[in-house]
Design a protein around this motif. Structure first.
Motif, PDB file in Angstrom:
ATOM      1  N   VAL A  18     -17.542  22.587 -29.523  1.00 41.71           N
ATOM      2  CA  VAL A  18     -16.405  22.253 -30.368  1.00 41.71           C
ATOM      3  C   VAL A  18     -15.660  21.079 -29.746  1.00 41.71           C
ATOM      4  CG1 VAL A  18     -14.104  23.001 -31.114  1.00 41.71           C
ATOM      5  CG2 VAL A  18     -16.071  24.501 -31.443  1.00 41.71           C
ATOM      6  N   LEU A  19     -15.432  20.059 -30.565  1.00 39.53           N
ATOM      7  CA  LEU A  19     -14.608  18.925 -30.151  1.00 39.53           C
ATOM      8  C   LEU A  19     -13.231  19.093 -30.781  1.00 39.53           C
ATOM      9  CD1 LEU A  19     -14.280  16.159 -28.774  1.00 39.53           C
ATOM     10  CD2 LEU A  19     -15.085  15.097 -30.901  1.00 39.53           C
ATOM     11  N   ASP A  20     -12.249  19.377 -29.946  1.00 45.67           N
ATOM     12  CA  ASP A  20     -10.857  19.521 -30.377  1.00 45.67           C
ATOM     13  C   ASP A  20     -10.183  18.177 -30.157  1.00 45.67           C
ATOM     14  OD1 ASP A  20      -8.308  20.354 -31.003  1.00 45.67           O
ATOM     15  OD2 ASP A  20      -7.973  21.382 -29.097  1.00 45.67           O
ATOM     16  N   ALA A  21      -9.991  17.416 -31.243  1.00 47.52           N
ATOM     17  CA  ALA A  21      -9.522  16.031 -31.131  1.00 47.52           C
ATOM     18  C   ALA A  21      -8.071  15.919 -31.569  1.00 47.52           C
ATOM     19  CB  ALA A  21     -10.404  15.101 -31.975  1.00 47.52           C
ATOM     20  N   SER A  37     -25.577  16.658 -27.348  1.00 45.58           N
ATOM     21  CA  SER A  37     -25.752  15.211 -27.436  1.00 45.58           C
ATOM     22  C   SER A  37     -25.028  14.639 -28.656  1.00 45.58           C
ATOM     23  CB  SER A  37     -27.240  14.863 -27.497  1.00 45.58           C
ATOM     24  OG  SER A  37     -27.860  15.501 -28.613  1.00 45.58           O
ATOM     25  N   ASP A  38     -25.073  15.372 -29.779  1.00 49.84           N
ATOM     26  CA  ASP A  38     -24.345  14.922 -30.961  1.00 49.84           C
ATOM     27  C   ASP A  38     -22.845  14.892 -30.703  1.00 49.84           C
ATOM     28  OD1 ASP A  38     -26.664  14.646 -32.423  1.00 49.84           O
ATOM     29  OD2 ASP A  38     -26.485  16.586 -33.433  1.00 49.84           O
ATOM     30  N   ALA A  39     -22.350  15.917 -30.022  1.00 53.80           N
ATOM     31  CA  ALA A  39     -20.918  16.004 -29.756  1.00 53.80           C
ATOM     32  C   ALA A  39     -20.454  14.845 -28.886  1.00 53.80           C
ATOM     33  CB  ALA A  39     -20.594  17.339 -29.094  1.00 53.80           C
ATOM     34  N   ARG A  98     -21.919  11.922 -28.395  1.00 56.42           N
ATOM     35  CA  ARG A  98     -22.078  10.635 -29.067  1.00 56.42           C
ATOM     36  C   ARG A  98     -20.978  10.422 -30.107  1.00 56.42           C
ATOM     37  NH1 ARG A  98     -27.430   8.524 -32.449  1.00 56.42           N
ATOM     38  NH2 ARG A  98     -26.569   6.461 -32.977  1.00 56.42           N
ATOM     39  N   LEU A  99     -20.663  11.470 -30.881  1.00 57.72           N
ATOM     40  CA  LEU A  99     -19.608  11.311 -31.874  1.00 57.72           C
ATOM     41  C   LEU A  99     -18.264  11.080 -31.208  1.00 57.72           C
ATOM     42  CD1 LEU A  99     -19.133  12.929 -35.251  1.00 57.72           C
ATOM     43  CD2 LEU A  99     -17.215  13.055 -33.677  1.00 57.72           C
ATOM     44  N   HIS A 100     -18.038  11.727 -30.082  1.00 60.24           N
ATOM     45  CA  HIS A 100     -16.787  11.528 -29.356  1.00 60.24           C
ATOM     46  C   HIS A 100     -16.588  10.044 -29.033  1.00 60.24           C
ATOM     47  CE1 HIS A 100     -14.030  12.882 -25.780  1.00 60.24           C
ATOM     48  NE2 HIS A 100     -13.412  12.098 -26.641  1.00 60.24           N
ATOM     49  N   LEU A 101     -17.625   9.404 -28.516  1.00 63.07           N
ATOM     50  CA  LEU A 101     -17.537   7.985 -28.182  1.00 63.07           C
ATOM     51  C   LEU A 101     -17.396   7.124 -29.432  1.00 63.07           C
ATOM     52  CD1 LEU A 101     -20.262   7.788 -25.377  1.00 63.07           C
ATOM     53  CD2 LEU A 101     -17.778   7.778 -25.085  1.00 63.07           C
ATOM     54  N   ASP A 102     -18.199   7.426 -30.444  1.00 68.30           N
ATOM     55  CA  ASP A 102     -18.149   6.633 -31.675  1.00 68.30           C
ATOM     56  C   ASP A 102     -16.808   6.792 -32.388  1.00 68.30           C
ATOM     57  OD1 ASP A 102     -20.702   5.883 -31.088  1.00 68.30           O
ATOM     58  OD2 ASP A 102     -21.677   7.111 -32.625  1.00 68.30           O
ATOM     59  N   LEU A 103     -16.244   8.007 -32.360  1.00 76.79           N
ATOM     60  CA  LEU A 103     -14.963   8.248 -33.007  1.00 76.79           C
ATOM     61  C   LEU A 103     -13.861   7.470 -32.311  1.00 76.79           C
ATOM     62  CD1 LEU A 103     -13.113   9.698 -35.004  1.00 76.79           C
ATOM     63  CD2 LEU A 103     -13.069  11.660 -33.445  1.00 76.79           C
ATOM     64  N   ASP A 104     -13.893   7.440 -31.002  1.00 78.53           N
ATOM     65  CA  ASP A 104     -12.877   6.696 -30.270  1.00 78.53           C
ATOM     66  C   ASP A 104     -12.936   5.214 -30.628  1.00 78.53           C
ATOM     67  OD1 ASP A 104     -10.795   6.764 -28.123  1.00 78.53           O
ATOM     68  OD2 ASP A 104     -12.186   5.401 -27.147  1.00 78.53           O
ATOM     69  N   ALA A 105     -14.149   4.676 -30.716  1.00 79.72           N
ATOM     70  CA  ALA A 105     -14.300   3.266 -31.096  1.00 79.72           C
ATOM     71  C   ALA A 105     -13.864   3.036 -32.539  1.00 79.72           C
ATOM     72  CB  ALA A 105     -15.750   2.830 -30.895  1.00 79.72           C
ATOM     73  N   ARG A 106     -14.191   3.973 -33.423  1.00 83.12           N
ATOM     74  CA  ARG A 106     -13.815   3.848 -34.832  1.00 83.12           C
ATOM     75  C   ARG A 106     -12.294   3.826 -34.996  1.00 83.12           C
ATOM     76  NH1 ARG A 106     -15.124   2.366 -40.080  1.00 83.12           N
ATOM     77  NH2 ARG A 106     -13.968   3.659 -41.547  1.00 83.12           N
ATOM     78  N   LEU A 107     -11.603   4.715 -34.338  1.00 82.96           N
ATOM     79  CA  LEU A 107     -10.149   4.784 -34.480  1.00 82.96           C
ATOM     80  C   LEU A 107      -9.473   3.528 -33.952  1.00 82.96           C
ATOM     81  CD1 LEU A 107      -9.424   8.501 -33.471  1.00 82.96           C
ATOM     82  CD2 LEU A 107      -9.529   7.528 -35.764  1.00 82.96           C
ATOM     83  N   ALA A 150     -26.716  12.639 -36.757  1.00 81.10           N
ATOM     84  CA  ALA A 150     -26.722  13.969 -36.151  1.00 81.10           C
ATOM     85  C   ALA A 150     -28.139  14.548 -36.137  1.00 81.10           C
ATOM     86  CB  ALA A 150     -25.778  14.892 -36.906  1.00 81.10           C
ATOM     87  N   ASN A 151     -28.487  15.169 -35.034  1.00 82.74           N
ATOM     88  CA  ASN A 151     -29.779  15.851 -34.914  1.00 82.74           C
ATOM     89  C   ASN A 151     -29.673  17.331 -35.255  1.00 82.74           C
ATOM     90  OD1 ASN A 151     -31.199  13.521 -33.937  1.00 82.74           O
ATOM     91  ND2 ASN A 151     -30.188  13.822 -31.954  1.00 82.74           N
ATOM     92  N   GLY A 152     -28.486  17.875 -35.219  1.00 83.88           N
ATOM     93  CA  GLY A 152     -28.261  19.279 -35.550  1.00 83.88           C
ATOM     94  C   GLY A 152     -27.098  19.426 -36.501  1.00 83.88           C
ATOM     95  N   ASP A 153     -26.636  20.660 -36.657  1.00 83.62           N
ATOM     96  CA  ASP A 153     -25.512  20.931 -37.542  1.00 83.62           C
ATOM     97  C   ASP A 153     -24.226  20.289 -36.999  1.00 83.62           C
ATOM     98  OD1 ASP A 153     -26.990  22.283 -39.336  1.00 83.62           O
ATOM     99  OD2 ASP A 153     -26.177  24.279 -38.899  1.00 83.62           O
ATOM    100  N   VAL A 154     -23.405  19.773 -37.913  1.00 85.88           N
ATOM    101  CA  VAL A 154     -22.080  19.253 -37.576  1.00 85.88           C
ATOM    102  C   VAL A 154     -21.125  19.751 -38.651  1.00 85.88           C
ATOM    103  CG1 VAL A 154     -20.627  17.235 -37.220  1.00 85.88           C
ATOM    104  CG2 VAL A 154     -23.009  17.182 -36.482  1.00 85.88           C
ATOM    105  N   VAL A 155     -20.069  20.451 -38.250  1.00 80.40           N
ATOM    106  CA  VAL A 155     -19.062  20.921 -39.205  1.00 80.40           C
ATOM    107  C   VAL A 155     -17.733  20.259 -38.868  1.00 80.40           C
ATOM    108  CG1 VAL A 155     -20.215  23.121 -39.594  1.00 80.40           C
ATOM    109  CG2 VAL A 155     -18.471  22.954 -37.815  1.00 80.40           C
TER     110      VAL A 155
END
Length: 503
Positions: free
Chosen positions: A211-214, A318-320, A322-331, A297-302
């Protein structure tokens, strides 16, 4: 009858917006159920002009036609919307405002404005439609946060609240079609418990191991006005509506008698702020994360979002990451950033305890969302159970505020104290009385009773209030602690009719 809103065809997007299909798409019934979405038809039910009973039963009202047009063409831009802000809609907006809300910089209260209401509304309506309306600065006040810091709030003038509420109702007819299903914050027919239900159901039914609590740092104060207007113009081509939003954004704030302009952000507490925040994050986060999980994503993402509170569940670590890094760049592209101390990636889910033991680690970490600490626990039968307990930090802050109020009220008659304290305890139970949280709810009632006892004892040096008497008062005035909410999956299935899985 008001004319049907005219629309232009699709136009080129502004800025680096990632085109993606909204989950509330062609198969709207299935998708809405998938994300736990309720029907959007309930957003606007008010007529712009009086109709006969027969025509009311056969013809859709004006905003319903706007909603239908928005649903039919997801790229259409509406060029005529201000005419939906009628005197009737302004009157209805005035009626929904909180009667005892603090006044803005003009000092006008709800009761004050109600004197000569029709003349005031007619004047306001005229100024709106001839472009003479001017937004007033917000009066800035500060309220304490659970962590001890102060949260700035902007209290708008009452006339601005009326106009904002009427415009929000019109815009909701469009954006409730566009917003994705995992967005829950400040939307018609949705609540914090709906978001909590969706998250709990996803963790229990999907393959969630991480779980990524952002947390977005200072989100409301960091909204970029330029991007905000560009995002609005994706759907709103009525320059008069866009001009109104610009006026509210540029109105500034008044603090200690000094006016200051605001180059970015939208005042927390303003009626229009929740909608603007949802529009901003719709383009910055919602559409982007929908595309990301389909492509990368390679697996489930909710995903579950309530305003600027984000929680994402992952099957693969790995998905978590990678998304953490991509989300930071996106924001960062849109002048936002993740709070480094409040954004955490934790192992969570039904396999978390076993994985922790295999690595010689302690219990799985917890995370907080909307006032509840989410815990990997076990049922009495020894099976995995998602437990949700009231956040300890918020509970302590609530009790601290309660004790302060009791000290102010300790010389009032017992009946007045009892009624007030009962309303506080009743409100706490109404929100926190979810399954697995009965102990915390009981603890809050016990602490409220204890605080009342100490307040009564301080009324006089000779006061002889005993614990026995305090318990009798609590039995008489304070509601009993009991579970009021169903299990999250039961309510989620009832809302979505069990048509599809959560996303």
């Amino acid at each position: 009858m008001n004319p049907k809103p005219t629309m232009h065809g699709p136009q080129k997007s502004h800025g680096p917006i990632v085109p993606t299909k909204s989950p509330n798409n062609v198969a709207s019934a299935t998708a809405e159920a998938t994300e736990g979405r309720g029907p959007a038809a309930g957003n606007t039910v008010e007529q712009n002009a009086s109709r006969t009973l027969r025509r009311e039963s056969t013809a859709p009202n004006a905003l319903e036609r706007v909603r239908q047009a928005a649903c039919k063409d997801r790229k259409a831009r509406f060029t005529a919307l201000l005419h939906h802000v009628t005197i009737d809609r302004l009157r209805a907006a005035y009626a929904t405002l909180t009667r005892r809300a603090a006044p803005g910089i003009d000092g006008v209260t709800w009761a004050d404005y109600g004197e000569g209401l029709e003349a005031r509304l007619a004047d306001l309506h005229g100024r709106l439609h001839r472009g003479a309306y001017r937004a007033k600065p917000s009066r800035r006040v500060f309220i304490p946060k659970p962590d001890g810091r102060l949260r700035p709030l902007g209290i708008a003038a009452l006339e601005d609240k009326i106009v904002q509420r009427a415009v929000v109702e019109v815009l909701n007819a469009i954006y409730e079609v566009d917003f994705v299903g995992f967005s829950y914050g400040f939307r018609p027919g949705r609540s914090q418990h709906h978001a909590l239900d969706a998250l709990a159901t996803a963790i229990n039914r999907r393959k969630v191991n991480w779980v990524l609590d952002a947390d977005i740092r200072g989100f409301y104060d960091a909204i970029d006005h330029g991007w905000m207007v560009k995002f609005l113009e994706h759907r709103i081509a009525d320059k008069r509506i866009v001009r109104l939003v610009k006026k509210w954004l540029a109105a500034g704030v008044l603090e200690d008698g000094k006016w200051s302009s605001v180059a970015e952000g939208t005042p927390q507490g303003a009626t229009v702020s929740p909608l603007l925040a949802n529009v901003y994050l719709h383009y910055v986060f919602d559409l982007w994360v929908e595309q990301w999980r389909r492509r990368h994503a390679n697996g489930d993402v909710v995903v579950v979002r309530y305003a600027d509170d984000l929680v994402l569940g992952f099957q693969q670590e790995s998905d978590a990451r990678r998304l953490h890094l991509d989300l930071d760049a996106r924001l960062r592209q849109f002048h936002l950033e993740l709070h480094p101390d409040k954004t955490r990636l934790v192992r969570f889910g039904r396999n978390a305890a076993a994985e922790q033991r295999a690595r010689g680690l302690g219990k799985p970490a917890t995370f907080d969302f909307l006032g509840f600490t989410h815990i990997c626990a076990k049922s009495k039968a020894g099976r995995y159970l998602l437990a949700r307990h009231s956040s300890g930090k918020r509970m302590r802050a609530k009790l601290h505020a309660l004790r302060g109020e009791l000290r102010k009220r300790m010389h009032l008659p017992i009946a007045e104290q009892g009624k007030w304290l009962a309303s506080v305890v009743r409100g706490y139970i109404a929100y926190h009385a979810v399954p697995t949280n009965i102990r915390r709810v009981c603890a809050f009632r016990v602490e409220a009773t204890r605080s009342w006892h100490y307040a009564l004892r301080r009324r006089s040096q000779r006061d002889r209030t005993t614990w026995e008497r305090t318990h009798r008062l609590a039995e008489r005035w304070l509601p009993k602690a009991r579970i009021l909410h169903p299990w999250p999956e039961q309510r989620f299935d009832a809302r979505t009719r069990g048509k599809s899985r959560v996303r």
